[in-house]
Design an enzyme around this catalytic site. Sequence first.
Site, PDB file in Angstrom:
ATOM      1  N   SER A 226       0.955  -1.335   0.269  1.00 21.54           N
ATOM      2  CA  SER A 226      -0.085   0.035  -0.278  1.00 21.54           C
ATOM      3  C   SER A 226       1.061   1.474   0.172  1.00 21.54           C
ATOM      4  O   SER A 226       1.823   1.062   0.352  1.00 21.54           O
ATOM      5  CB  SER A 226      -0.557   0.021   0.926  1.00 21.54           C
ATOM      6  OG  SER A 226      -1.754   1.418   1.202  1.00 21.54           O
TER       7      SER A 226
ATOM      8  N   TYR B  53      -2.358  -0.912  10.078  1.00 19.35           N
ATOM      9  CA  TYR B  53      -2.411  -1.274   8.563  1.00 19.35           C
ATOM     10  C   TYR B  53      -1.376  -1.307   8.299  1.00 19.35           C
ATOM     11  O   TYR B  53      -0.223  -1.615   7.717  1.00 19.35           O
ATOM     12  CB  TYR B  53      -3.468  -0.749   8.189  1.00 19.35           C
ATOM     13  CG  TYR B  53      -3.194  -1.039   6.757  1.00 19.35           C
ATOM     14  CD1 TYR B  53      -4.297  -2.497   6.626  1.00 19.35           C
ATOM     15  CD2 TYR B  53      -3.147  -0.207   5.704  1.00 19.35           C
ATOM     16  CE1 TYR B  53      -4.670  -2.853   5.058  1.00 19.35           C
ATOM     17  CE2 TYR B  53      -3.183  -0.484   3.905  1.00 19.35           C
ATOM     18  CZ  TYR B  53      -3.538  -1.696   3.880  1.00 19.35           C
ATOM     19  OH  TYR B  53      -4.417  -1.972   2.634  1.00 19.35           O
TER      20      TYR B  53
END
Length: 254
Positions: free
Chosen positions: A147, A160
């Site tokens: 990401s 995350y």
Amino acid sequence: MSRLEGKIALVTGASRGIGRSIALRLAQEGAYVLVHYGRRWDEAEAVVRQIGEEGGRAHAIGADLNTLGGIDELFAALDEIVREHTGSSGLDILVNNAGIGQIVGLEETTEQSFDEVMRLNVKAPLFVTQQALPRLKEGGRIINLSSFVTRVASPTVFAYSMSKGAIDTFTLLLAKQLASRHITVNAIQPGIINTEMNAETLQNPQGQAYAAGLSAFNRWGEPEDVADIAAFLASPDSRWVTGQLLDASGGSHL
């Protein structure tokens, strides 16, 4: 041209979102795709049906990647399916896509929420890859989903972000280790993509304006934007690309 004709691909978390688009795209290139799902059997079967309607080949395969036993079951089923439906064995392409999003800041992080995101986003890819390696053929491909939050500080997705940072490091280590087998290992770093994970952000005009405004192209991403990158990384065209973290955020935060 079918660049992946005769190749066998496993895409984890392929019943929806980015994983679904990657599975469809690899099948369009000629790969036989194993569409992994955790709980959404009906959605995985829908992906398999669509691939079949488009002239491709695929098979749904369910397993809980939260446990090592579930990963064992995944590969036991994979071996049987590949042997029965292709007449061969082994694996050419592994896409570690399965994972969960988690909008939780540092102050709100609990042991349970931390363990949940690390278990599926870090532990699962590690042990899925461990099981895949003896099956992965010379010149194979591993594609990890990371990401853009690993290069942009996003305190609202604390654990995350940490989990995806681990995937980046995992990618570098694997690329070095597997080069002698001519296996390339790369990670894709999407920005905000129009998936269920970002549904809350994209459900109102303010969130839409925020998501679009991050990108140099003034739009948010679609799953197909990421799938096309995965298709390149899975193909022979990417043979000289390994250990790379490919930003797929549309120039977000330039």
